[in-house]
Each structure stands twice: as structure tokens, then as C-alpha cells.
Design a protein around this motif. Structure first.
Motif, PDB file in Angstrom:
ATOM      1  N   THR A  75       0.779  -1.180  -0.061  1.00  0.00           N
ATOM      2  CA  THR A  75      -0.078   0.048  -0.014  1.00  0.00           C
ATOM      3  C   THR A  75       0.848   0.995  -0.005  1.00  0.00           C
ATOM      4  O   THR A  75       0.619   2.231  -0.810  1.00  0.00           O
ATOM      5  N   ARG A  79       1.023   3.973  -3.070  1.00  0.00           N
ATOM      6  CA  ARG A  79       0.554   5.527  -2.606  1.00  0.00           C
ATOM      7  C   ARG A  79       1.686   6.459  -3.309  1.00  0.00           C
ATOM      8  O   ARG A  79       1.503   7.587  -3.658  1.00  0.00           O
ATOM      9  N   SER A  91      -6.598   9.052  -6.121  1.00  0.00           N
ATOM     10  CA  SER A  91      -5.645   9.722  -5.237  1.00  0.00           C
ATOM     11  C   SER A  91      -6.226   9.693  -3.840  1.00  0.00           C
ATOM     12  O   SER A  91      -7.604   9.240  -3.619  1.00  0.00           O
ATOM     13  N   THR A  92      -5.268   9.656  -3.006  1.00  0.00           N
ATOM     14  CA  THR A  92      -5.685   9.794  -1.528  1.00  0.00           C
ATOM     15  C   THR A  92      -5.760  11.013  -0.711  1.00  0.00           C
ATOM     16  O   THR A  92      -5.027  11.965  -1.333  1.00  0.00           O
TER      17      THR A  92
END
Length: 92
Positions: A75, A79, A91-92
Motif C-alpha cells: 500500500t 500510494r 488519489s488519496t
């Protein structure tokens, strides 16, 4: 007690599995899910089969520590590299 679900984690590396599960029994009245993070699923299954843990047995789940670490790093890498794709919905 409210009905809001709670999640409790116990990481068992060097501590005794029985001692860790006893902590969950102290919170047995909570509307909670219990997770044991460890590398020893067999020990969890053997220990939780004892009658003292009847209250929490159906609410206790196992998370393999190595698998958890692997998922964390995958993860983290994803990211760090998502910006390359420029996909706003990812997108985060």
C-alpha cells in the motif's frame, strides 16, 4: 454501553497468548470485534478453545503479522507511485 461497533487489536509477539486474550474478556460486554495480530494462528486456536474464552471466541479473528506487514508495504509503495497515473478518483 452504546451500540457503536468497536475494534480491538492485540499484538502478540513476545507476550503470552492467554494473557492477551484475557484482556479481551475484560471488554467482552462491548459491541466489538477482536483481532489478534501474531505469527502463530495454531496457538491462538488452541488457547481460545478453552472454556474461559467462550464469550469472545466468536468475535476474535486472526491477522498474520507477516501478511499485515506485506500489505502495509504494498500500500505504501502504491500510494508513493499513484501520482504518476494522474487519476483523480484513485488519489488519496
Amino acid at each position: 454501553m452504546g451500540t457503536t461497533p468497536t475494534t480491538l487489536f492485540e499484538v502478540v509477539l513476545t507476550t503470552d497468548m492467554r494473557t492477551s486474550l484475557l484482556k479481551f474478556t475484560e471488554a467482552a460486554e462491548l459491541n466489538a470485534r477482536y483481532y489478534v495480530v501474531s505469527n502463530n494462528k495454531e496457538l491462538l486456536e488452541k488457547t481460545i478453545s478453552k472454556s474461559i474464552f467462550n464469550q469472545i471466541r466468536h468475535k476474535t479473528h486472526f491477522i498474520n503479522l507477516n501478511e499485515l506487514l506485506r500489505n502495509y508495504y504494498i500500500t505504501k509503495l502504491w500510494r508513493a507511485n499513484i501520482e504518476v497515473f494522474k487519476l483523480p478518483y484513485l488519489s488519496t
